[in-house]
Scaffold this motif. Structure first.
Motif, PDB file in Angstrom:
ATOM      1  N   TYR A  53      75.805 -20.377  44.318  1.00 19.93           N
ATOM      2  CA  TYR A  53      76.170 -21.730  44.734  1.00 19.93           C
ATOM      3  C   TYR A  53      75.619 -22.720  43.715  1.00 19.93           C
ATOM      4  O   TYR A  53      74.523 -22.527  43.174  1.00 19.93           O
ATOM      5  CB  TYR A  53      75.596 -22.047  46.116  1.00 19.93           C
TER       6      TYR A  53
ATOM      7  N   GLU B 214      75.560 -27.973  45.990  1.00 24.94           N
ATOM      8  CA  GLU B 214      75.869 -27.293  47.252  1.00 24.94           C
ATOM      9  C   GLU B 214      74.621 -26.889  48.021  1.00 24.94           C
ATOM     10  O   GLU B 214      74.687 -26.655  49.227  1.00 24.94           O
ATOM     11  CB  GLU B 214      76.728 -26.051  46.980  1.00 24.94           C
ATOM     12  N   VAL B 215      73.479 -26.787  47.335  1.00 19.24           N
ATOM     13  CA  VAL B 215      72.280 -26.278  48.008  1.00 19.24           C
ATOM     14  C   VAL B 215      71.138 -27.290  48.065  1.00 19.24           C
ATOM     15  O   VAL B 215      70.114 -27.021  48.697  1.00 19.24           O
ATOM     16  CB  VAL B 215      71.773 -24.979  47.329  1.00 19.24           C
TER      17      VAL B 215
ATOM     18  N   THR C  68      68.439 -19.107  47.689  1.00 20.69           N
ATOM     19  CA  THR C  68      69.863 -18.803  47.661  1.00 20.69           C
ATOM     20  C   THR C  68      70.107 -17.296  47.553  1.00 20.69           C
ATOM     21  O   THR C  68      71.049 -16.764  48.150  1.00 20.69           O
ATOM     22  CB  THR C  68      70.558 -19.539  46.509  1.00 20.69           C
TER      23      THR C  68
ATOM     24  N   ALA D 189      80.098 -23.880  51.357  1.00 22.82           N
ATOM     25  CA  ALA D 189      79.051 -24.894  51.206  1.00 22.82           C
ATOM     26  C   ALA D 189      79.390 -26.127  52.029  1.00 22.82           C
ATOM     27  O   ALA D 189      80.528 -26.606  51.998  1.00 22.82           O
ATOM     28  CB  ALA D 189      78.896 -25.264  49.736  1.00 22.82           C
TER      29      ALA D 189
END
Length: 880
Positions: free
Chosen positions: A354, A358-359, A442, A491
């Motif tokens: 990702y 997105e994180v 992740t 996401a």
């Protein structure tokens, strides 16, 4: 007779007003002192003052930066004193303390030093006061995020630079466990900064371990001098033309209130809030990792099955599909064996990752709260109880990218000081909050959704089916990835958020959470013995420091309730003597420090100032500096997702059997080298020779030039090794076996033009030599950089308008750190601001922007792309 004696001994109060002779405006914060004594006060916001003297006639001395010092002799206390303050040039007249720990004109400093006043901060085009230092000569600033900036000088630049001290109001600003300075995260509010002093180069002799490449001191405003209610509202926009993040607001609001309750008691309190959507780290180039090193290469997720994007997380998980999955399939399914045998012997495949947007929570919040109580025990002794506390969300680059979420750090001190000595005790209290490693989080998120054993099994069968159906190799890989990724949380979806939050809130190693609650305790003191020594200026001081590392096993090998403690202590002495009056002054200093885990170190410094003519000064210095390995370099024990970082402590080598079963060195290309036995790590040291020249010509042109040459011994760095028997990779702390050499130069000029215009410019260079093969120096500085500026603090009607424009450029270079390495392109940036003063309310309106050309650039490989910030601000009661 007794009544007469009592009346005679009573103090006489003198009062008056100080006004600018040019425009008749009141001048606040002017120092009013009694000549021949330490007694003094400051004018208030209306330019008024009151001072008590024991007898008349008395001579008062009026001084302030930007005005000529004036003396007024008073014989009659009944008349109000009216002072017409004459503006003068401030070039070279600023008083600095950092160079020798004693006040002196910057023009006469024995070492290179830069100073930023609160006036310069107020007029700077920077959106945050901390960014002002990047326009100083020879300074590099690495931006991990909007609110996390790391300045340094003379090379070795990087996030959380361990060779550069940052000291705020006498307190070491480095987080004891996380090992980065938090000056831009907590520190002082913008309205409470009085000045910043920057010492480039070696500075351990007076400021202790860590000052290998420089020391930055940030000093706050004294409430006895700067009083009243002030506030600043700054708002703007950013992310213009950002392809991945839409235009969003930038807010920076701050308030300060200070009051002198009596001649003895004063207090202040301040707060600041910064809120914005952060810059985005969007380097999606393919990176081939080998532990904590690697190389940028070609390829994308669509063209490389083993793609590992620089700012893509989770794709660090990789296996050899042929040996780990396909060969076992061949053994279990005989009719596939013959076909599998025709495939390449090695098929590396990474999991799907990702991107950072997105994180990571895009909302950067930085909230600061600070305050202090000042009490004058006597006319010479002042007690200070102060604290700075901050919290917020930001992103930091270390061995990986880290989301510092709800980070909290507080610094609290109690201090007694006089004109001759000070005693200070303070503590730094660190709370990592919900901070987590983006890579590990992740990777574990992917495992929580679908374990790699299952994911790679599905991938392998889909790959084989596609190949047997006649698809080419790349198409077969893409089909296999789509098959294995079916049902993968999107996401931003609720499924994604719920699962990601579960993983990031679990402590390492089950999740990505740091549970760091490390503390620092420090006590120090200093005494100026010059009045006793008579024939020389003598300064002595000492300190004791204790680190308490408390991470509950998430960062260090500590356990809950059993923190790791590290003690340090040190002492220093400085002797200065004017050998030839107004021509030659020599100063020698030395410092001894001891860390309980390492041998003690002595660092001397010798300086000379030669004055061939008035306002012309030649400075020569021999300086040494050192640093003990940081707390992490001693005790870190962390799975970084791409290998395990371990400290230099022998017990960690024993824990992983690296003494009896030594690992092999790994080259940047992934090849195995010689075995690396355990060797005790030594403190790092540097010896520097420097020559400089500073001159003020015709009161209008200030020139400053320097050149230096330094040698580093026992240079501390990291090496990647692989333990062949276990297949595990480690990043270990080592000393470089050879001396590393650095050298450089800098030149700056500032010229006062007619009508209050000022032009300034600088050019500087830093280089490194003799770095041993296989060792990463992390020098990270351009060979050449420059700054050019034009400003005016007062023009137009009543000189109410002002402006400041600054252009800085640096050439490209090869950047390296534990996270990634590669070429960093050259860039140039223009910052600009125009202001308008409102004298009656002592306020200022400002319209400005940083990187006004919106030319996105990175200050480090893997760090965010920085665009323009455009803002307007209103500041009340700041024209002091």
């Amino acid at each position: 007779m007794l009544m007469s004696v009592t009346a005679f001994s009573q103090a006489v109060t003198l009062s008056g007003t100080v006004k600018n002779k040019t425009n008749a405006e009141s001048v606040p914060s002017v120092s009013v002192s009694l000549k021949g004594s330490t007694q003094g006060v400051y004018t208030d916001e209306t330019g008024s003052f009151k001072i008590a003297v024991q007898k008349l006639p008395a001579t008062l001395v009026f001084s302030s930066v930007g005005f000529e010092t004036q003396e007024v002799t008073v014989s009659d206390a009944s008349n109000s004193i009216q002072v017409a303050f004459v503006p003068g040039s401030s070039l070279g007249q600023e008083v600095v303390v950092a160079a020798t720990r004693t006040p002196q004109r910057i023009l006469e400093s024995p070492v290179t030093i830069e100073r930023v006043s609160n006036v310069a901060i107020r007029n700077a085009p920077a959106s945050n006061y901390y960014d002002v230092v990047q326009n100083l000569k020879g300074v590099d600033v690495v931006a991990s995020s909007l609110t996390f900036k790391t300045p340094t000088t003379r090379g070795f630049s990087g996030s959380g630079n361990l060779r550069f001290n940052q000291i705020v109001d006498g307190m070491d600003n480095q987080a004891p466990g996380l090992n980065f300075s938090v000056g831009s995260v907590i520190g002082l509010t913008e309205l409470d900064v009085d000045n910043m002093e920057l010492l480039p180069g070696a500075s351990s002799a007076l400021f202790g371990p860590g000052g290998m490449n420089g020391t930055l001191l940030i000093n706050s405003k004294n409430p006895f001098k700067y009083q009243g209610l002030s506030f600043q509202i700054k708002t703007g926009i950013m992310h213009i033309d950002d392809k991945e993040r839409g235009v969003s607001p930038y807010h920076n609001w701050s308030v300060r209130w200070a009051k002198k309750v009596s001649d003895r008691f004063a207090f202040k309190i301040g707060t600041e809030l910064i809120q914005a959507k952060d810059w985005l780290a969007d380097d999606y180039r393919n990176y081939k990792r080998f532990g904590t090193s690697g190389n940028l290469t070609t390829g994308t997720r669509d063209t490389d099955p083993n793609y590992d994007g620089v700012n893509v997380y989770g794709d660090e998980t990789t296996i050899d599909l042929r040996t780990r999955v396909l060969n076992p399939i061949a053994a279990q399914v005989p009719f596939l064996a013959s076909y599998i045998s025709t495939l390449p012997s090695s098929i590396p495949v990474s999991r799907t990752g990702y991107t950072e947007n997105e994180v990571v929570d895009p909302n950067t919040i930085n909230y600061k709260l600070s305050g202090a109580v000042h009490y004058k025990l006597t006319s010479r002794v002042e007690a200070v109880l102060a604290g700075n506390w901050g919290t917020g969300n930001t992103v930091y680059t270390g061995s990986q990218r880290y989301s510092l979420k709800n980070l909290k750090v507080g610094q609290y001190k109690l201090e007694l000081n006089s004109d001759k000595w000070f005693i200070r005790g303070y503590t730094t209290q660190e709370n990592a909050g919900e901070s987590h490693n983006l890579t590990i989080t992740t990777q574990l998120f992917n495992e929580a959704w679908k374990p790699s054993a299952q994911w790679y099994q599905e991938y392998a069968f889909a790959y084989l089916n596609a190949k047997q159906a006649g698809r080419d190799d790349l198409a077969a890989h893409n089909i296999a990835r789509s098959t294995a990724d079916q049902g993968r949380p999107a996401a931003g979806s609720q499924q994604f958020k719920n699962l990601f939050d579960q993983v990031r809130m679990k402590p390492i190693p089950q999740g990505g959470l740091f549970k760091d609650r490390s503390d620092l305790y420090m006590a120090e003191g200093q005494y100026n013995l010059s009045s006793l020594a008579k024939y020389a200026e003598v300064l002595v001081g000492g300190n004791w420091k204790q680190y308490v590392l408390n991470s509950e096993g998430t960062l260090f090998p500590d356990t809950k309730g059993n923190p790791i403690k590290i003690n340090e202590y040190g002492a220093y002495v400085q002797v200065g003597k004017e050998i030839i009056q107004d021509v030659l002054k020599l100063t020698a200093s030395g410092r001894y420090d001891k860390n309980e885990n390492f041998e003690g170190r002595f660092t001397p410094r010798v300086t000379a100032v030669v004055k061939p003519a008035k306002d012309h000064n030649i400075r020569l210095s021999y300086q040494t500096a050192y640093r003990f390995p940081s707390t992490q370099q001693q005790w870190i024990d962390l799975d970084a997702g791409t290998g395990r970082l371990i400290g230099a402590n022998k017990s960690l080598w024993e824990k992983y059997n690296l003494i009896n079963d030594p690992a092999n060195a790994v080259t940047p290309n992934g090849d195995l080298g010689e075995k690396v036995p355990y060797t005790e790590v030594k403190p790092e040291s540097v010896t520097t020779f420097e020559a400089g020249y500073k001159s003020l010509i015709a009161k209008k042109l200030l020139i400053d030039a320097y050149g230096y040459y330094g040698k580093y011994q026992d240079f501390i760095t990291r090496r990647d090794v692989l333990q062949v028997s276990t297949g595990k990779g480690y990043s270990i702390v080592v000393n470089a076996p050879e001396k590393v050499k650095t050298y450089g130069w800098g030149l700056s000029a500032e010229y006062l033009l007619p009508a209050n215009f000022v032009v300034n410019g600088s050019l500087s260079s830093d280089k490194i030599e003799d770095v041993p093969a296989g060792f990463r120096a992390f020098f990270n500085t351009p060979e050449l950089r420059s700054v050019l500026g034009l400003s005016n603090t007062g023009f137009g009607k009543d000189k109410r308008f002002g402006f400041n424009i600054a252009w800085r450029w640096q050439e490209g270079f090869f950047y390296e750190n534990d996270f990634t390495q590669g070429d960093l392109p050259a860039y140039n940036v223009v910052d600009a601001a125009v202001s308008y003063k409102l004298p009656k309310s002592k306020s200022m309106l400002k319209l400005g922007g940083t990187n006004i050309g919106n030319q996105y650039y990175r200050s480090a490989v893997g760090n965010p792309s920085i665009g323009g910030v455009y803002y307007v601000s209103y500041a009340f009661n700041v024209l002091q």
